[in-house]
Motif scaffolding. Structure first.
Motif, short mmCIF file in Angstrom:
data_model
loop_
_atom_site.label_atom_id
_atom_site.label_comp_id
_atom_site.label_asym_id
_atom_site.label_seq_id
_atom_site.Cartn_x
_atom_site.Cartn_y
_atom_site.Cartn_z
N LYS A 139 0.51 -1.03 0.47
CA LYS A 139 -0.03 -0.02 0.23
C LYS A 139 1.00 1.52 -0.03
O LYS A 139 1.70 1.63 0.81
N VAL A 140 0.56 1.55 -1.14
CA VAL A 140 1.80 3.47 -1.25
C VAL A 140 0.61 4.56 -1.12
O VAL A 140 -0.10 4.58 -1.88
N GLY A 141 0.97 5.87 0.20
CA GLY A 141 -0.16 6.80 -0.44
C GLY A 141 1.05 7.71 -0.90
O GLY A 141 2.28 7.94 -0.76
N LEU A 142 0.73 8.27 -1.60
CA LEU A 142 0.89 9.28 -2.56
C LEU A 142 0.88 10.71 -2.25
O LEU A 142 1.02 12.56 -2.82
N ALA A 143 -0.20 10.84 -1.14
CA ALA A 143 -1.46 12.11 -0.74
C ALA A 143 -0.49 12.98 0.50
O ALA A 143 0.31 12.41 1.09
N GLY A 144 -1.01 14.71 -0.33
CA GLY A 144 0.40 15.37 -0.09
C GLY A 144 1.90 15.25 -0.33
O GLY A 144 2.83 16.19 0.56
N LYS A 145 2.13 14.56 -1.53
CA LYS A 145 3.78 14.26 -1.57
C LYS A 145 4.12 14.93 -2.82
O LYS A 145 3.13 15.39 -4.15
N LEU A 146 5.85 15.49 -3.08
CA LEU A 146 6.23 15.75 -4.51
C LEU A 146 6.94 14.62 -4.96
O LEU A 146 7.82 14.05 -4.06
N ILE A 147 6.46 14.19 -6.53
CA ILE A 147 7.93 13.22 -6.97
C ILE A 147 7.78 13.94 -8.04
O ILE A 147 7.15 14.78 -9.02
N GLU A 148 9.40 13.69 -8.38
CA GLU A 148 9.75 14.02 -9.13
C GLU A 148 11.41 12.81 -10.28
O GLU A 148 11.24 11.79 -9.31
N THR A 149 11.34 13.55 -11.23
CA THR A 149 11.98 12.55 -11.77
C THR A 149 13.13 12.48 -12.31
O THR A 149 14.17 13.32 -12.78
N THR A 150 13.59 12.25 -11.04
CA THR A 150 15.22 12.92 -10.52
C THR A 150 16.29 11.93 -11.52
O THR A 150 17.67 12.17 -11.20
N ARG A 151 15.62 10.95 -12.47
CA ARG A 151 16.27 9.66 -12.15
C ARG A 151 16.25 9.67 -13.38
O ARG A 151 14.67 9.10 -13.80
N ILE A 152 17.03 9.73 -15.28
CA ILE A 152 15.97 9.23 -16.37
C ILE A 152 17.36 8.66 -17.26
O ILE A 152 18.43 9.09 -16.92
N ARG A 153 16.79 7.59 -17.88
CA ARG A 153 17.73 7.00 -18.34
C ARG A 153 18.29 7.57 -19.38
O ARG A 153 17.27 7.81 -20.27
N VAL A 154 19.42 7.32 -20.25
CA VAL A 154 20.27 8.26 -21.30
C VAL A 154 19.86 6.84 -22.27
O VAL A 154 20.82 6.25 -22.69
N ASP A 155 18.59 6.90 -22.93
CA ASP A 155 18.08 6.08 -24.07
C ASP A 155 17.59 7.73 -25.26
O ASP A 155 16.06 7.81 -24.66
N ARG A 156 18.11 7.30 -26.17
CA ARG A 156 17.79 8.83 -27.08
C ARG A 156 16.41 8.32 -27.95
O ARG A 156 15.45 9.25 -27.48
#
Length: 914
Positions: free
Chosen positions: A652-669
């Motif tokens: 069970k995962v709670g995302l309410a009231g959270k800031l989620i960011e793409t801090t990791r992005i794979r280098v795939d052209r």
């Protein structure tokens, strides 16, 4: 300090004590200013001396500590107040301990808060005068190195005063931590050196220490001592001392199945013999580092289960028993459910009766100060270890050469110790921590190399240290001068002549030791300093990572790669209290480590705040346990619990009231192009509706009330890095789907644009141009094909982005509410406000921010041609009432292993099992 200054300090302290209410930095200075105008001080004290005195008094007396939060079971019935009125609770042990805390220099406000908090805990234990059977389970959540041992020592004293007659402290899985805990119990509760009591020579046996100096009418009996863990034969010889339990009996044991087995057998054999009737006595069990009781990767799952079962069996032997777990890292303790949601309760160590959150005093030197408020002062990045001492290495790694950063850290420690001596802190201890390998063999080689460095410096100072300015002709002394100039030239009372004059005394006293499970290991004996404090460089691994206190820790060199929250936090031995030398403290750490500690601090701060909110809402421990298990970050901890299994399991995962960011992005052209196309399609679809008006803000172009299906279409295509479970499109879409018809039906969408006019500018789609944000990326990750954006801060966006879409009134209300929350907790409001306070604004729309990121890398990596511009996103989720704010997310443990790797098992942890 001169006699005149001492007199002024005494009068200032007396004046402060005569006034009600807490004192601020300004009020202390006002009192000193008024007293300086008195005839006896007039014109006699310089402004600089008065300011130094004000800082000293502020350090001693301007420290505050909140009372923390309490979450109780519905059946809580207080008993302590009535028992005191009936005079059923004594004050012998606590009054001694209170005097000891005062003697150690703790401010009265902190001692008073400790008194109140330990009363709260005791009130939630069973009443020892109640003869009907009872069993209580609770937990105390503190901060790493914030004084949990002092807290439970106070609790032990009060429990003994109330009538508890058998007290067991389970202290870590290593001998050195058990021995250190025993010494703290000797000093704060027993009043005698138990190591001396075990001495064969009776003439040397009695040594009064700590609380024994104040009152010697009675002493508790200890069945363990600072030299040895529990031993059945030794304990049996002491049963005659136990008698009819006129005094409490205490044991400090390792968290080890063999030790627990011996204790259980001995208790069963002696439970009704010799008239002791042990099982009928009220028993208190303190489980220090409780998250390490049932979840510890140094052991197999079978061993973990055995220890858990033995703790439960130990409790079940007694008709009246209490279990109190102390931990600083609740993510990995019994809140986290090893198999099913019900398993945590089945373990019977779940704190079903109470959970108490301890506030750290305002002078606590924690992650907030180290990694957020004063990062530039305290943190130094390690970037030269790759070829010399890589984080991943084998047991036969030669360690013939030390990284320059480690040599520099050693020099910084020597200089910092010289400054402390110049400040009059010669009698205080000073330590350096080096934690750079999990192998004891490598730790031994590191100790030899560091010893060589210290010897070279010692020899140079012995020959040239007294030559004044000419001493700088010596390369070693010149190197110390360079470190002083770079690190400490602006430090108070730290001119180079004063430092140079103190170098000889520092180096004569300095020792380099191993602290591990090898035969070469030496104890960190801080009692042998005499008039001069101990100066020690401690090299180790796991033994330095759990509960062990390094007195006067000034410089740390930390080169480990664990991503698991509890492991990282426990390795952070640099947290604690640094009176009079906080400005000298330095932490050498890899860039990724800084990001992780910042991230963990925010997660822990979030949980502490949640505990406070649940107290106000009168929630139960079971509800808080669910909240911890549902916290997004628990995924990472659960991963380590699941290593060794290969099945899927629901979280069970709670995302309410959270800031989620793409801090990791794979280098795939190919995927990066798809991500950009997804952003183009989202912008085009919003514009095509013809109903949404763009607000052109300083931070970019904002569209309000965007239909949820457009955002979902974007997230279904966008891919970041599979190693970040929180940006997994399945999790995102499952969570949003459950709320698409209600709370998340309409979104605010910001196409962010950097305010720097020189930033590269690109068109996302016709009519929408965005300037890219320059962001550093972690070089180790980039070599592995991953853009870890803002490696040291793990942020894609900028502070305050979460306010977008809110009214000025909402922003002010959220800010004021947070200030009040900090005041209640006795904390200073941080300069950078946490994102959650704006994400949690009731009634706000969800916010998604798209931005171009321009990775900045070193010249060395330019040849690898990272992408020039990539698209990234941030989502601020509002509060949720749907399904308790959580979503069930199925996680495959094999994938988790791919994400986080195999959790390293300390070689030394196995060698200290007995």
């Amino acid at each position: 300090m001169t006699p005149l200054l001492s007199s002024l300090e005494g009068m200032t302290t007396m004046y402060m004590a005569s006034q009600k209410g807490p004192h601020t930095a300004q009020s202390i200075r006002d009192i000193i200013r008024q007293l300086r105008e008195m005839p006896m001080f007039a014109g006699m004290i310089e402004d600089d001396d008065a300011e130094e005195l004000a800082r000293l008094i502020e350090e001693k007396h301007g420290i505050s500590m909140g009372l923390g939060a309490v979450v109780d079971a519905e059946d809580f019935r207080p008993w302590l107040h009535d028992a005191r009125i009936k005079n059923e609770v004594g004050d012998f042990y606590w009054s001694r301990y209170r005097k000891l805390l005062s003697l150690k220099g703790l401010p009265k406000s902190v001692i008073d808060a400790t008194d109140e908090v330990t009363d709260r805990v005791l009130d939630r234990l069973g009443d020892p005068k109640n003869m009907t059977p009872w069993s209580r389970r609770g937990m105390v959540v503190g901060h790493v190195q914030s004084g949990k041992t002092a807290n439970y020592t106070g609790l032990i004293c009060k429990a003994a005063d109330a009538g508890y007659r058998l007290i067991v402290v389970i202290a870590g899985i290593h001998n050195n931590l058990r021995n250190q805990t025993q010494a703290r119990i000797d000093e704060g509760f027993i009043g005698r050196d138990t190591g001396r009591l075990a001495h064969a020579n009776k003439a040397q046996r009695q040594k009064i220490i700590g609380v024994g100096q104040f009152d010697q009418r009675e002493f508790p009996v200890s069945l363990t001592n600072t030299l040895r863990d529990f031993n059945k034969a030794t304990a049996t010889t002491n049963t005659s001392q136990i008698g009819q339990y006129n005094v409490p009996v205490v044991l400090v044991i390792k968290k080890n199945s063999s030790t627990l087995k011996n204790l259980l057998e001995w208790l069963k054999e002696h439970s009704v013999h010799q008239g002791t009737q042990m099982v009928s006595q009220p028993m208190l069990l303190i489980d220090d580092e409780a998250d390490n009781a049932s979840i510890n990767t140094a052991y197999s799952r079978e061993e973990v289960t055995r220890i858990n079962g033995q703790i439960r069996e130990l409790l079940s032997l007694f008709h009246r028993s209490c279990y109190v777990g102390y931990t600083a890292t609740p993510f990995a303790n019994i809140f986290i459910d090893p198999d099913t949601d019900d398993e945590a309760l089945k373990q019977d160590l779940f704190p079903r009766h109470f959970i108490i959150g301890l506030d750290a005093p305002s002078n606590y030197f924690g992650a907030q100060k180290v990694f957020l408020d004063a990062r530039d002062r305290h943190v130094r990045l390690i970037d030269d270890n790759k070829d010399i001492l890589p984080m991943k290495h084998k047991i036969d790694h030669p360690a013939d050469v030390l990284p320059d950063s480690l040599v520099r850290a050693v020099r910084a420690f020597i200089v910092a110790r010289a400054i402390r001596n110049a400040r009059g802190q010669q009698a205080a201890h000073a330590s350096m921590l080096i934690n750079a390998s999990r192998f004891t063999d490598v730790q031994g080689r590191l100790r030899s190399r560091v010893s060589d460095i210290v010897s070279q410096i010692r020899d140079a100072v012995a020959v040239d240290g007294g030559k004044g300015h000419a001493a700088l002709q010596s390369p070693e002394i010149a190197a110390l001068y360079a470190v002083w100039e770079a690190e400490y030239a602006d430090a108070e009372g730290a001119g180079w002549p004063e430092v140079q004059a103190r170098l000889h005394e520092v180096l004569v006293a300095a020792r380099v030791v191993e602290v591990n499970a090898s035969k070469r290991s030496q104890p960190l004996d801080y009692d042998q300093g005499g008039e001069h404090g101990v100066t020690v460089i401690a090299i180790g691994g796991f033994s330095l990572s759990r509960g062990l206190t390094l007195e006067g820790l000034t410089v740390s060199y930390f080169l480990r790669n664990s991503m698991m929250y509890d492991t990282l936090m426990q390795m952070g031995r640099w947290f604690g209290y640094r009176p009079g030398y906080e400005d000298l403290c330095r932490v050498w750490i890899p860039a990724d480590g800084v990001g992780w500690y910042t991230h963990i601090h925010e997660a822990m701060d979030d949980l502490q705040a949640q505990l406070k909110r649940m107290e106000l809402a009168k929630a139960t421990p079971e509800q808080f346990g669910l909240a911890v298990r549902s916290h997004p970050e628990s995924l990472i901890v659960t991963a380590r619990n699941k290593m060794g299994t290969g099945r899927e399991f629901p979280m069970k995962v709670g995302l309410a009231g959270k800031l989620i960011e793409t801090t990791r992005i794979r280098v795939d052209r190919v995927q990066l192009d798809r991500n950009r196309k997804a952003g183009q399609d989202l912008a085009a679809a919003i514009m095509a509706t013809g109903e949404l008006t763009a607000d052109h803000l300083s931070k970019g172009t904002l569209y309000r009330s965007v239909p949820v299906h457009l955002v979902q279409d974007f997230l279904r295509v966008f891919r970041a890095d599979a190693a970040d479970p929180l940006t997994d499109p399945r999790l995102m879409n499952d969570y949003i789907d459950a709320r698409a018809d209600s709370e998340l039906e309409k979104w605010d969408v910001l196409f962010a644009s950097a305010q720097n006019a020189d930033a590269p500018e690109e068109e996302l789609t016709a009519g929408l141009t965005m300037r890219a944000f320059a962001r550093s990326v972690g070089e180790p990750d980039l070599r592995q094909g991953v853009l870890s954006i803002s490696g040291t801060s793990r942020r894609v966006g900028s502070p305050g982005d979460e306010r977008i879409g809110l009214t000025a009134e909402q922003i002010e209300a959220a800010t004021q509410s947070f200030r009040e929350e900090c005041d209640r907790l006795g904390k200073k409001t941080p300069t950078t406000l946490p994102p959650r306070i704006f994400c949690e604004v009731p009634g706000r729309r969800p916010l998604i921010i798209l931005r171009f990121v321009a990775p900045t890398v070193s010249a060395e990596l330019l040849s690898e041609k990272p992408p020039r511009i990539v698209l990234a996103w941030s989502i601020c989720f509002p509060p949720s009432d749907v399904q308790g704010g959580t979503v069930e997310y199925v996680v495959n443990t094999i994938r988790m292993r791919e994400i986080f790797g195999e959790e390293e098992v300390e070689e030394e942890a196995r060698g200290d099992a007995e």
